[in-house]
Design a protein around this motif. Sequence first.
Motif, mmCIF file in Angstrom:
data_model
loop_
_atom_site.group_PDB
_atom_site.id
_atom_site.type_symbol
_atom_site.label_atom_id
_atom_site.label_comp_id
_atom_site.label_asym_id
_atom_site.label_seq_id
_atom_site.Cartn_x
_atom_site.Cartn_y
_atom_site.Cartn_z
ATOM 1 N N GLN A 145 -0.384 25.309 38.364
ATOM 2 C CA GLN A 145 0.642 25.937 37.541
ATOM 3 C C GLN A 145 1.718 24.968 37.061
ATOM 4 O O GLN A 145 2.250 25.136 35.968
ATOM 5 N N ARG A 146 2.092 23.970 37.844
ATOM 6 C CA ARG A 146 3.263 23.163 37.515
ATOM 7 C C ARG A 146 2.967 21.711 37.147
ATOM 8 O O ARG A 146 3.878 20.978 36.781
ATOM 9 N N SER A 147 1.720 21.268 37.232
ATOM 10 C CA SER A 147 1.402 19.863 36.958
ATOM 11 C C SER A 147 1.764 19.425 35.548
ATOM 12 O O SER A 147 2.256 18.319 35.343
ATOM 13 N N ALA A 148 1.513 20.259 34.565
ATOM 14 C CA ALA A 148 1.802 19.862 33.179
ATOM 15 C C ALA A 148 3.297 19.607 32.985
ATOM 16 O O ALA A 148 3.691 18.591 32.403
ATOM 17 N N ALA A 149 4.126 20.493 33.489
ATOM 18 C CA ALA A 149 5.573 20.318 33.348
ATOM 19 C C ALA A 149 6.049 19.103 34.139
ATOM 20 O O ALA A 149 6.869 18.309 33.647
#
Length: 167
Positions: free
Chosen positions: A11-15
Amino acid sequence: MSETFHEFVVQRSAALSRTAYLLTGDHQLAEDLLQTALARTYRHWRRIRDGDPEAYARRVMYHQQVSWWRRRRVAERLEPVPAERGGGDHTEDTTLRLSLMAALRRLTPRQRAVVVLRFYEDLTEPQVAEALGCSLGTVKRHGWDAVRRLREIVPDLVERTAARSGR
């Protein structure tokens, strides 16, 4: 434990990857920085999973970037001009992006971290202070100094950004 961590990573890797790139200014270093942050986050997952693991990962990235910067002290590198692509003229967008990245590289690591977290990640000043592990006053001072420095380095950046967004 690993299932909830896996969900967090998905869920948070891209950000977190975008933040890492803005902190380093280099895609390969950003990947290394993110991988290091996720490894350290995983080591402490039991303790932080019920809190704010993303803030913890950001703090790890910031501290690791400062540590790398202190060790390297590499002279500023010029990035190659991107290859031409079809589909219209993106010269102005590219110039703006390159100007911004060059200006960010000229800030101190702490100023850059405050600018990235405050204006790109859209965190409040207290959230930035918590993420960086410093006082609110320190965040305000570094933010003020960074904005002043950016205005000196690229004085037309504010006007170009406002014109681009239609303001």
